[in-house]
Enzyme design. Structure first.
Site, PDB file in Angstrom:
ATOM      1  N   ASP A 157       0.850  -1.210   0.000  1.00  0.00           N
ATOM      2  CA  ASP A 157       0.000   0.000   0.000  1.00  0.00           C
ATOM      3  C   ASP A 157       0.878   1.249   0.000  1.00  0.00           C
ATOM      4  OD1 ASP A 157      -2.551  -1.594   0.714  1.00  0.00           O
ATOM      5  OD2 ASP A 157      -1.160  -2.111   2.304  1.00  0.00           O
ATOM      6  N   HIS A 185      -4.545  -3.317   6.480  1.00  0.00           N
ATOM      7  CA  HIS A 185      -4.366  -3.570   5.041  1.00  0.00           C
ATOM      8  C   HIS A 185      -5.733  -3.977   4.495  1.00  0.00           C
ATOM      9  CE1 HIS A 185      -2.855  -4.927   1.233  1.00  0.00           C
ATOM     10  NE2 HIS A 185      -3.233  -6.182   1.466  1.00  0.00           N
TER      11      HIS A 185
HETATM   12  P1  NAD Z   1      -1.734 -18.494  -4.265  1.00  0.00           P
HETATM   13  O1  NAD Z   1      -3.055 -19.160  -4.113  1.00  0.00           O
HETATM   14  O2  NAD Z   1      -1.140 -18.356  -5.618  1.00  0.00           O
HETATM   15  O3  NAD Z   1      -0.662 -19.246  -3.369  1.00  0.00           O
HETATM   16  C1  NAD Z   1      -0.905 -19.538  -2.025  1.00  0.00           C
HETATM   17  C2  NAD Z   1      -0.116 -20.788  -1.718  1.00  0.00           C
HETATM   18  O4  NAD Z   1      -0.230 -21.023  -0.318  1.00  0.00           O
HETATM   19  C3  NAD Z   1      -0.636 -22.030  -2.436  1.00  0.00           C
HETATM   20  O5  NAD Z   1       0.426 -22.639  -3.163  1.00  0.00           O
HETATM   21  C4  NAD Z   1      -1.137 -22.919  -1.310  1.00  0.00           C
HETATM   22  O6  NAD Z   1      -0.926 -24.299  -1.550  1.00  0.00           O
HETATM   23  C5  NAD Z   1      -0.264 -22.417  -0.159  1.00  0.00           C
HETATM   24  N1  NAD Z   1      -0.802 -22.737   1.179  1.00  0.00           N
HETATM   25  C6  NAD Z   1      -2.094 -22.767   1.573  1.00  0.00           C
HETATM   26  N2  NAD Z   1      -2.164 -23.162   2.861  1.00  0.00           N
HETATM   27  C7  NAD Z   1      -0.892 -23.331   3.278  1.00  0.00           C
HETATM   28  C8  NAD Z   1      -0.319 -23.741   4.501  1.00  0.00           C
HETATM   29  N3  NAD Z   1      -1.073 -24.055   5.570  1.00  0.00           N
HETATM   30  N4  NAD Z   1       1.032 -23.848   4.587  1.00  0.00           N
HETATM   31  C9  NAD Z   1       1.796 -23.547   3.524  1.00  0.00           C
HETATM   32  N5  NAD Z   1       1.316 -23.182   2.321  1.00  0.00           N
HETATM   33  C10 NAD Z   1      -0.017 -23.072   2.209  1.00  0.00           C
HETATM   34  O7  NAD Z   1      -1.851 -17.069  -3.540  1.00  0.00           O
HETATM   35  P2  NAD Z   1      -0.870 -15.830  -3.679  1.00  0.00           P
HETATM   36  O8  NAD Z   1      -1.338 -14.976  -4.793  1.00  0.00           O
HETATM   37  O9  NAD Z   1       0.541 -16.285  -3.635  1.00  0.00           O
HETATM   38  O10 NAD Z   1      -1.265 -15.024  -2.341  1.00  0.00           O
HETATM   39  C11 NAD Z   1      -0.940 -15.547  -1.067  1.00  0.00           C
HETATM   40  C12 NAD Z   1      -1.589 -14.687   0.021  1.00  0.00           C
HETATM   41  O11 NAD Z   1      -1.017 -13.368   0.006  1.00  0.00           O
HETATM   42  C13 NAD Z   1      -3.093 -14.470  -0.158  1.00  0.00           C
HETATM   43  O12 NAD Z   1      -3.719 -14.525   1.121  1.00  0.00           O
HETATM   44  C14 NAD Z   1      -3.198 -13.071  -0.720  1.00  0.00           C
HETATM   45  O13 NAD Z   1      -4.432 -12.468  -0.452  1.00  0.00           O
HETATM   46  C15 NAD Z   1      -2.074 -12.409   0.061  1.00  0.00           C
HETATM   47  N6  NAD Z   1      -1.587 -11.135  -0.468  1.00  0.00           N
HETATM   48  C16 NAD Z   1      -1.272 -10.168   0.441  1.00  0.00           C
HETATM   49  C17 NAD Z   1      -0.793  -8.956   0.023  1.00  0.00           C
HETATM   50  C18 NAD Z   1      -0.463  -7.877   1.013  1.00  0.00           C
HETATM   51  O14 NAD Z   1      -0.130  -6.755   0.594  1.00  0.00           O
HETATM   52  N7  NAD Z   1      -0.490  -8.125   2.315  1.00  0.00           N
HETATM   53  C19 NAD Z   1      -0.626  -8.702  -1.353  1.00  0.00           C
HETATM   54  C20 NAD Z   1      -0.945  -9.716  -2.263  1.00  0.00           C
HETATM   55  C21 NAD Z   1      -1.431 -10.935  -1.799  1.00  0.00           C
HETATM   56  C1  LMR Z   2      -3.420  -6.642  -2.491  1.00  0.00           C
HETATM   57  O1  LMR Z   2      -3.509  -5.614  -1.820  1.00  0.00           O
HETATM   58  O2  LMR Z   2      -3.144  -6.626  -3.703  1.00  0.00           O
HETATM   59  C2  LMR Z   2      -3.608  -7.962  -1.811  1.00  0.00           C
HETATM   60  O3  LMR Z   2      -3.946  -7.791  -0.463  1.00  0.00           O
HETATM   61  C3  LMR Z   2      -4.547  -8.849  -2.523  1.00  0.00           C
HETATM   62  C4  LMR Z   2      -5.976  -8.400  -2.340  1.00  0.00           C
HETATM   63  O4  LMR Z   2      -6.821  -9.248  -2.010  1.00  0.00           O
HETATM   64  O5  LMR Z   2      -6.255  -7.230  -2.544  1.00  0.00           O
END
Ligand code: NAD
Ligand code: LMR
Length: 329
Positions: A157, A185
């Site tokens: 962000d 967030h």
């Molecule tokens: P994705 O679905 O591509 O990958 C997630 C992975 O986590 C999968 O491979 C899944 O098998 C694995 N997983 C699920 N449970 C698990 C566990 N108990 N132990 C280990 N691995 C496990 O998702 P992504 O796009 O990589 O996003 C991951 C997370 O990050 C999501 O919750 C998404 O919303 C979050 N995210 C946060 C931000 C932020 O700014 N904070 C930004 C983008 C995404």
């Molecule tokens: C983001 O900010 O891009 C991540 O937290 C993914 C989402 O769900 O918005």
């Protein structure tokens, strides 16, 4: 020098695919070699094998080793840094808090495992959503680790806001400083331009356009994740990996002198945020520790925005408490 042991959860996911190669190339720990400990669910271990093949095929000089597994107690053994990414991402139309029930239990279990087997001075970054409250769950289930070692990602962000302001001002991003993301967030976050600086003066004053600030900038930053999902069909990945690296690197190696970044950390009561809630603040880092920048003035608008975001954090904490996810700590 002993390699820095870095755990990455969800390593076979989208963010993992951007994150691992940059860590192995030295973007997080500088010249220090790294050892990767990759945690995945059993069903994703085969895909992860392919990622490990690719990591090896890069012949990264700083990559001292890679271990994979689906047992948190084995993978987290002795880790210095844990990047908790693995969790379900939201789909179009969902709020991040809709993921609490699906993802919360992951962070209770991983907090427990880290508390039992990680290095004594482990630092933990939560990226998986809803990141702030997942970090709360993790530290409450990790009685052996001081809560100051847990943080959640609002750097994405922060970077989004900085880039939007720079584009609006027709300046380079480096000229936008001291920006802060306050709160959660989520769509209630408060990106603060009153305390941000352009050429030494308040960015809000420099831009001089309250309508843009209220009706474009704040909602655009707060809803940028949803906009990426709408456009890409899946949530942000490369920018989230970049932000995770910058967050961890600043924490371990220090923030630039004279400015600050945004990190969600367990509140010590600063700015009226109830102690223990994981809220985003302006922080500086030195010697592997963060401190909340004190003494910033929040005007009535900023204070009401922060209060609304804190109310949401309280509601999320109540939900996970009622789900029995806050442990004893
Ligand atoms: P994705 O679905 O591509 O990958 C997630 C992975 O986590 C999968 O491979 C899944 O098998 C694995 N997983 C699920 N449970 C698990 C566990 N108990 N132990 C280990 N691995 C496990 O998702 P992504 O796009 O990589 O996003 C991951 C997370 O990050 C999501 O919750 C998404 O919303 C979050 N995210 C946060 C931000 C932020 O700014 N904070 C930004 C983008 C995404
Ligand atoms: C983001 O900010 O891009 C991540 O937290 C993914 C989402 O769900 O918005």
């Amino acid at each position: 020098m002993r390699p820095l042991r870095i755990a990455v959860t969800g390593a076979a996911g989208q963010i993992g695919y951007s994150l691992l190669f940059r860590i192995a190339a030295g973007d997080l720990a500088g010249e220090r070699p790294v050892e990767l400990r990759l945690l995945e669910v059993p069903g994703a271990l085969k895909a992860l094998e392919g990622v490990v093949m690719e990591l090896n095929d890069c012949a990264f000089p700083l990559l001292a080793g890679v271990e994979v597994g689906s047992d948190a107690d084995a993978v987290f053994d002795g880790v210095d840094l844990a990047l908790l990414v693995g969790a379900s991402p939201r789909k179009a139309g969902m709020q991040r808090s809709d993921l609490l029930q699906a993802n919360g239990a992951i962070f209770a279990e991983q907090g427990r495992a880290l508390s039992e087997v990680a290095a004594d001075d482990v630092r933990v970054v939560v990226t998986g959503n809803p990141a702030n409250t997942n970090a709360l769950i993790a530290y409450r289930n990790a009685p052996g680790i001081p809560r100051e070692r847990f943080s959640a990602l609002t750097r994405l962000d922060h970077n989004r806001a900085r880039a939007m302001v720079a584009r609006r001002a027709r300046l380079g991003v480096d000229e936008v400083e001291q920006l802060t993301i306050w709160g959660n967030h989520s769509s209630t976050q408060y990106p603060d331009l009153f305390n941000a600086r352009i050429n030494g003066i308040s960015a809000a004053r420099w831009l001089g356009d309250d309508a843009w600030l209220n009706f474009d900038f704040i909602p655009d930053v707060a809803n940028r994740g949803a906009a990426v999902i709408a456009a890409r069909g899946s949530s942000s990945a490369a920018s989230a990996a970049n932000a995770t690296i910058e967050h961890a690197r600043d924490w371990l190696l220090g923030t630039e002198p004279g400015t600050w970044t945004s990190m969600a950390v367990p509140s010590d009561g600063s700015y009226g945020v109830p102690e223990g809630l994981v809220s985003s603040f302006p922080v500086t880092c030195e010697g592997g520790d963060w401190s909340i920048v004190q003494g910033l003035a929040l005007n009535a608008f900023g204070r009401s925005k922060l209060e609304a975001s804190v109310e949401e954090l309280k509601r999320e904490a109540d939900v996970v408490e009622s789900l029995g996810l806050l442990g004893a700590g």
